[in-house]
Write a protein that holds these residues in place. Sequence first.
Motif, PDB file in Angstrom:
ATOM      1  N   HIS A 242      12.502 -88.353  -4.620  1.00  0.00           N
ATOM      2  CA  HIS A 242      13.041 -89.368  -3.715  1.00  0.00           C
ATOM      3  C   HIS A 242      14.392 -88.976  -3.121  1.00  0.00           C
ATOM      4  O   HIS A 242      14.701 -89.337  -1.985  1.00  0.00           O
ATOM      5  N   GLY A 243      15.185 -88.238  -3.868  1.00  0.00           N
ATOM      6  CA  GLY A 243      16.515 -87.893  -3.365  1.00  0.00           C
ATOM      7  C   GLY A 243      16.516 -86.779  -2.344  1.00  0.00           C
ATOM      8  O   GLY A 243      17.421 -86.699  -1.503  1.00  0.00           O
ATOM      9  N   THR A 244      15.507 -85.904  -2.393  1.00  0.00           N
ATOM     10  CA  THR A 244      15.503 -84.720  -1.526  1.00  0.00           C
ATOM     11  C   THR A 244      14.403 -84.732  -0.467  1.00  0.00           C
ATOM     12  O   THR A 244      14.507 -84.025   0.524  1.00  0.00           O
ATOM     13  N   LEU A 245      13.347 -85.530  -0.692  1.00  0.00           N
ATOM     14  CA  LEU A 245      12.211 -85.521   0.228  1.00  0.00           C
ATOM     15  C   LEU A 245      12.551 -86.228   1.538  1.00  0.00           C
ATOM     16  O   LEU A 245      13.023 -87.366   1.529  1.00  0.00           O
ATOM     17  N   ARG A 246      12.334 -85.535   2.646  1.00  0.00           N
ATOM     18  CA  ARG A 246      12.513 -86.162   3.959  1.00  0.00           C
ATOM     19  C   ARG A 246      11.216 -86.909   4.287  1.00  0.00           C
ATOM     20  O   ARG A 246      10.255 -86.336   4.793  1.00  0.00           O
ATOM     21  N   ILE A 247      11.244 -88.196   3.997  1.00  0.00           N
ATOM     22  CA  ILE A 247      10.017 -88.991   3.986  1.00  0.00           C
ATOM     23  C   ILE A 247       9.347 -89.057   5.363  1.00  0.00           C
ATOM     24  O   ILE A 247       8.120 -88.921   5.469  1.00  0.00           O
ATOM     25  N   GLU A 248      10.115 -89.259   6.419  1.00  0.00           N
ATOM     26  CA  GLU A 248       9.518 -89.422   7.742  1.00  0.00           C
ATOM     27  C   GLU A 248       8.781 -88.160   8.174  1.00  0.00           C
ATOM     28  O   GLU A 248       7.674 -88.234   8.720  1.00  0.00           O
ATOM     29  N   GLN A 249       9.381 -86.998   7.950  1.00  0.00           N
ATOM     30  CA  GLN A 249       8.738 -85.745   8.307  1.00  0.00           C
ATOM     31  C   GLN A 249       7.504 -85.492   7.434  1.00  0.00           C
ATOM     32  O   GLN A 249       6.461 -85.054   7.922  1.00  0.00           O
ATOM     33  N   TYR A 250       7.647 -85.780   6.141  1.00  0.00           N
ATOM     34  CA  TYR A 250       6.522 -85.584   5.227  1.00  0.00           C
ATOM     35  C   TYR A 250       5.349 -86.488   5.616  1.00  0.00           C
ATOM     36  O   TYR A 250       4.190 -86.048   5.639  1.00  0.00           O
ATOM     37  N   LEU A 251       5.642 -87.738   5.928  1.00  0.00           N
ATOM     38  CA  LEU A 251       4.589 -88.678   6.306  1.00  0.00           C
ATOM     39  C   LEU A 251       3.925 -88.295   7.620  1.00  0.00           C
ATOM     40  O   LEU A 251       2.717 -88.490   7.790  1.00  0.00           O
ATOM     41  N   ALA A 252       4.695 -87.746   8.557  1.00  0.00           N
ATOM     42  CA  ALA A 252       4.114 -87.324   9.834  1.00  0.00           C
ATOM     43  C   ALA A 252       3.072 -86.235   9.611  1.00  0.00           C
ATOM     44  O   ALA A 252       1.972 -86.275  10.183  1.00  0.00           O
ATOM     45  N   ASN A 253       3.400 -85.263   8.765  1.00  0.00           N
ATOM     46  CA  ASN A 253       2.472 -84.163   8.491  1.00  0.00           C
ATOM     47  C   ASN A 253       1.328 -84.610   7.584  1.00  0.00           C
ATOM     48  O   ASN A 253       0.183 -84.161   7.754  1.00  0.00           O
ATOM     49  N   TYR A 254       1.622 -85.493   6.639  1.00  0.00           N
ATOM     50  CA  TYR A 254       0.570 -86.030   5.777  1.00  0.00           C
ATOM     51  C   TYR A 254      -0.422 -86.856   6.604  1.00  0.00           C
ATOM     52  O   TYR A 254      -1.642 -86.764   6.415  1.00  0.00           O
ATOM     53  N   SER A 255       0.086 -87.656   7.532  1.00  0.00           N
ATOM     54  CA  SER A 255      -0.783 -88.458   8.398  1.00  0.00           C
ATOM     55  C   SER A 255      -1.712 -87.578   9.222  1.00  0.00           C
ATOM     56  O   SER A 255      -2.887 -87.915   9.430  1.00  0.00           O
ATOM     57  N   PHE A 256      -1.183 -86.441   9.682  1.00  0.00           N
ATOM     58  CA  PHE A 256      -2.019 -85.512  10.444  1.00  0.00           C
ATOM     59  C   PHE A 256      -3.154 -84.969   9.571  1.00  0.00           C
ATOM     60  O   PHE A 256      -4.314 -84.923   9.998  1.00  0.00           O
ATOM     61  N   LEU A 257      -2.837 -84.570   8.343  1.00  0.00           N
ATOM     62  CA  LEU A 257      -3.862 -84.022   7.450  1.00  0.00           C
ATOM     63  C   LEU A 257      -4.868 -85.093   7.034  1.00  0.00           C
ATOM     64  O   LEU A 257      -6.070 -84.814   6.910  1.00  0.00           O
ATOM     65  N   PHE A 258      -4.398 -86.325   6.820  1.00  0.00           N
ATOM     66  CA  PHE A 258      -5.311 -87.435   6.518  1.00  0.00           C
ATOM     67  C   PHE A 258      -6.264 -87.670   7.687  1.00  0.00           C
ATOM     68  O   PHE A 258      -7.482 -87.809   7.503  1.00  0.00           O
TER      69      PHE A 258
END
Length: 268
Positions: A242-258
Amino acid sequence: MLTIKKQFLHLMTHTFLAMLTAPLTLLLFGAWRGMTFNGPNFLLLFMLYLFLMFTHALERLLSKSEQSGSKLPYKMILFFGILSIGTLTIIFSLSNLILVAILLLYFVYSILQFYPYSMSNTFYEILLRPFFKTLILSSVSFFSQANFIPLQLQYELLPLALFHIFGLIQIQVKNTAGSDRPMTYYQQLLMKHSKSLKMTSFLLAYATAIFQILNLSSSLWAISVFGLSALLVFPLFKRRFHGTLRIEQYLANYSFLFTLGYSLLFLV
């Protein structure tokens, strides 16, 4: 193994990659399904992609200004606004007035969600963003390829809408926790039930996708790829990230893979 994990997380949180995949995610499923009914129209699809890239950049500028309370970057906003409208004129020459009118409505929504009154971290955002970014844009991308929109498409979009809500809850929780503004009643409920809301929306997204699988003749490899995408959720729930993960960028790429994995299920 540790190095591979770090490289993977670095790739999943890469800002430039997220900028490329975010608009593609919004078009992918609708275009994929539309191409099964008609021949592909790659030029129109590319112009739609450019339009969403420009509006996405506009949204990012407005969002950052709203969150930081800084002055609006009017020159950059005008620049991306002109590019968006210019792209719409090209789309009009390639398609029809109805498609352009819907995209213009989306363009107006992209601005109104932040200015003059912000919808960020509100229940209105939960209601409107999945509607515009999933239902409207997927229908537009489908129509750009097939020249019609079937009723069945709205049911097929349910897992994507639920996954979009899952990602939006993640971002709202992060923004609310990091804000020094007094919390609204909705935000208090959001923070109180954040874990259950995240888990429920995540499980519903995959559960409704499984119901779609039961009505399809998807190949085993496509089901496996989609199922494996669920593993990508772990960094979002593990406290040590939670302290290091850039959530918005991670979610953008995760959403693409989903979305990609879900689209593969319809490759029959």
